[in-house]
Design an enzyme around this catalytic site. Structure first.
Site, short mmCIF file in Angstrom:
data_model
loop_
_atom_site.label_atom_id
_atom_site.label_comp_id
_atom_site.label_asym_id
_atom_site.label_seq_id
_atom_site.Cartn_x
_atom_site.Cartn_y
_atom_site.Cartn_z
N ASP A 192 -1.10 40.83 65.17
CA ASP A 192 -2.09 41.51 64.35
C ASP A 192 -3.40 40.74 64.46
OD1 ASP A 192 -3.01 43.41 62.28
OD2 ASP A 192 -3.13 41.62 61.04
N GLU A 276 -2.17 46.04 68.64
CA GLU A 276 -2.77 47.31 68.27
C GLU A 276 -3.86 47.69 69.27
OE1 GLU A 276 -2.94 48.35 63.66
OE2 GLU A 276 -3.76 46.36 64.06
N ASP A 356 -0.96 40.34 56.59
CA ASP A 356 -1.10 40.21 58.04
C ASP A 356 0.24 39.98 58.72
OD1 ASP A 356 -3.84 40.51 57.73
OD2 ASP A 356 -4.18 38.35 57.51
#
Length: 383
Positions: A192, A276, A356
């Site tokens: 992340d 991501e 997170d």
């Protein structure tokens, strides 16, 4: 796979003049070709073909008194400048017709001698070579000293000589490399990316955000102020501009070194890596633009991609709209609205999550599920 290997060049004063001449000639040919096609379009004439354009702006131009100095540099440099123009036109046409994916490509524009970056390219036809003494032999320039930081894995197919805003010269070799698979690893990781921490891994590790630009702001501000006080066109202004550019180059070099080391460590430790698919360009339009650019997520993920391909690892990208932060990694419950100032939250199932770390674990789970589907697994969950 093809990779670029960059090395620092230290040309002599005479070689710098020869390189400046080559930069100028390549820029002139590029601009002449662009102007020729624009004029043909304005007059309603057919599109000027690549071969006809080369004949006009190189072969015929050399016979005129206005462009006779084009013969002072290697012809390959001029041909490669036109090749760049032709590629830019093809990308533009493919973009407006829908054949090219991604953001729409802009039409080619003129190059300026005041651009921060100047570059020329030599292919095998130019017969560039690395001498026995370790120097780079370039036609009509000479044997340029090179700082070899590593060996080339194979014979390069081309070399691009670059001069950046800081006045530094680099040689960028294109070489063909084979895959170097690392021993299989049982671990997989989800990442992340963020601003508070540069990266949070699914195993709980947090990589601090170095904030290279923020840390150098005071030094950059002083260099900018010193530059603004110098008279335009003066020698002192040129020196101040070079000092300012070197300060920015130092920040960029440090950021690149950090991304290289971290990406290499992650790829070596894990068989599969999931991140991501962030829309960095869109995030750079927000009030966090400076911090987003300082983080350098795009370059970091690009390094992960080519290193995964080189070392036989898997890199998966998760849809940016996947609710990684709001979904409980333990039970899958989707929480309601969660502002950015909420850094930890509790799920009704009893699990307490660091925002997170929870997002990184969800990215890992989503990446594994997507990879299983791609390998022929079931799409629907088991009853």
């Amino acid at each position: 796979m093809q990779l670029r290997y960059n090395f620092r060049l230290y040309p002599t004063p005479g070689q710098r003049q020869a390189l400046a001449r080559a930069f100028g000639c390549a820029r002139t040919v590029y601009n002449d070709g662009l102007r020729t096609r624009q004029e043909a379009h304005e007059q309603g004439l057919p599109y000027v073909s690549d071969a006809d354009l080369s004949k006009r702006v190189i072969t015929q131009a050399k016979t005129t008194s206005e462009r006779a100095w084009l013969s002072e540099v290697s012809a390959v440099v001029l041909q490669q400048a036109l090749a760049d123009l032709n590629t830019a036109y093809r990308n533009f046409f493919a973009s407006i017709t829908g054949k090219r994916k991604g953001p729409q490509a802009a039409p080619p524009r003129f190059r300026s001698k005041r651009d921060d970056r100047q570059a020329i390219r030599f292919t095998k036809n130019a017969r560039f070579a690395v001498t026995a003494g370790g120097r780079l032999r370039l036609p009509k320039i000479g044997d340029v000293p090179v700082k070899w930081s590593r060996d080339l894995p194979s014979e390069p197919s081309s070399v691009t000589v670059i001069k950046n805003a800081a006045g530094r010269y680099f040689a960028s070799f294109v070489v063909e490399t084979s895959e170097e698979p690392l021993p299989e690893s049982a671990s997989e990781v989800g990442i992340d990316l963020g601003l508070t921490h540069f990266a949070v891994l699914s195993d709980g590790r947090k990589i601090d955000n170095p904030r290279f630009l923020r840390r150098a702001e005071r030094r950059l501000k002083k260099a900018q102020q010193a530059l603004s006080r110098k008279a335009k066109g003066s020698s002192n202004r040129k020196k101040a501009a070079a000092k300012f550019a070197k300060a920015h180059a130092r920040v960029a070099d440090t950021r690149r070194d950090f991304a290289h080391k971290l990406s290499t460590q992650i790829i070596r430790e894990n068989q599969a890596v999931y991140v991501e698919d962030l829309y960095v360009k869109g995030l750079a339009r927000t009030k966090l633009a400076k911090s987003v650019h300082d983080a350098g997520w795009g370059r970091f993920t690009a390094m992960l991609a080519y290193k995964a391909a080189k070392y036989g690892r898997h890199l998966g990208k998760i849809d940016r709209w996947f609710p990684s932060s709001k979904r409980c990694a333990a039970c899958g419950t989707l929480a309601g609205s969660m502002p950015l100032n909420v850094r930890s939250w509790a799920c009704p199932c009893g699990a307490v999550h660091d925002r997170d770390v929870n997002a990184a674990r969800n990215i890992l789970a989503a990446g594994r599920a997507e990879r299983l589907n791609a390998c022929g697994g079931t799409v629907r969950p088991a009853v």
